[in-house]
Design an enzyme around this catalytic site. Structure first.
Site, mmCIF file in Angstrom:
data_model
loop_
_atom_site.group_PDB
_atom_site.id
_atom_site.type_symbol
_atom_site.label_atom_id
_atom_site.label_comp_id
_atom_site.label_asym_id
_atom_site.label_seq_id
_atom_site.Cartn_x
_atom_site.Cartn_y
_atom_site.Cartn_z
ATOM 1 N N GLU A 142 35.458 35.079 48.615
ATOM 2 C CA GLU A 142 36.733 35.555 48.090
ATOM 3 C C GLU A 142 37.329 36.634 48.992
ATOM 4 O OE1 GLU A 142 38.431 38.009 44.178
ATOM 5 O OE2 GLU A 142 36.296 37.997 44.664
ATOM 6 N N GLU A 239 40.647 38.427 35.604
ATOM 7 C CA GLU A 239 39.946 39.607 36.115
ATOM 8 C C GLU A 239 40.926 40.774 36.194
ATOM 9 O OE1 GLU A 239 36.478 40.261 39.387
ATOM 10 O OE2 GLU A 239 38.435 39.739 40.194
#
Length: 262
Positions: A142, A239
């Site tokens: 990521e 998130e």
């Protein structure tokens, strides 16, 4: 599209294991979190099963988080510890049932050349991807913005694509966090379409404050349409840090879920 509540950031008014029930009651059918390693896997699995939840993913052990480490995959001399962490994460995944694991790249120490850090990172990813493949798992990397995490090695989608291609493992994919991507690169619709072939997991949050995705400069309803248009069928991880009580800020989620069901 399926939304996964991030239990490291959401429902934090409750203890960790109590958050599973809160997420299910709020309408989520999947969850994710950063790290499970302080809680036995069997207890987490029991919470998942009790509330009919799917585990979307979690991260490999990050090193010493309290001391500021954000992954050890690019750190010299930590290869043995990294491999132990891979084995630990796979053991948890076998119990929890998730098919995705995220490997944090880390913040290389001062004095280490970027190319040298990338070489360590790439080699560690080869090992982790092979171990995950044997277990039937997909490994993710990521890009994280350098405003929130200064010095983080994996900081852009172009670099992620380059690393994935260099490692050459079919089970190494992209975790596309649109919050980080907006801060680092912008042009989100183009990034989504251009990386659709590699994207296995998406995460969202409002920009710039990482709060609910219906606040800030990013128009997520449009981006959900773009994602759907690419054929993405994975989880979208929520998130973000709620402004207040998590349940009070879920209007965006109920609207998006209703639209996705049509």
């Amino acid at each position: 599209m399926r939304f996964a509540a991030n239990l490291s950031m959401m429902f934090t008014e409750r203890s960790f294991l109590e958050r599973f029930g809160a997420a299910a009651e709020a309408g989520f059918d999947a969850v994710e979190f950063l790290f499970p390693y302080d809680t036995p896997a069997e207890r987490i699995k029991a919470a998942l099963d009790a509330h009919g939840l799917t585990q979307a993913l979690f991260n490999l052990p990050p090193g010493n988080w309290a001391a500021g480490e954000r992954g050890i995959a690019s750190l010299p001399g930590r290869e043995a510890e990294f491999r132990e962490g891979v084995a630990t994460a796979i053991a948890y995944a076998k119990v929890l049932g998730n098919r995705l694991l995220h490997c944090m790249a880390g913040i290389p120490p001062e004095g280490l050349e970027r190319d040298a850090a990338l070489a360590i990172y790439t080699e560690n990813l080869r090992h982790a991807a092979a171990a995950c493949a044997e277990a039937g798992l997909t490994l993710l990397i990521e890009p994280i913005n350098n405003r929130d995490m200064p010095g983080y090695l994996m900081n852009g989608t172009a670099l992620a694509r380059r690393v994935i291609e260099e490692v050459g493992a079919p089970n190494l994919k992209l975790q596309l966090d649109l919050y980080h991507c907006q801060i680092s690169e912008g042009d989100l619709a183009t990034r989504i379409r251009g990386n659709a072939d590699l994207t296995a997991h998406v995460q969202i949050a409002g920009v710039p404050d990482r709060q609910e995705p219906d606040r800030g400069e990013v128009h997520y309803p449009y981006l959900f349409e773009v994602l759907a248009g690419t054929g993405f069928r994975g989880f979208i991880g929520c998130e973000y840090r709620p402004r207040g009580r998590t349940e009070d800020g879920l209007g965006w989620f109920h609207t998006a879920s209703q639209q996705a069901a049509r």
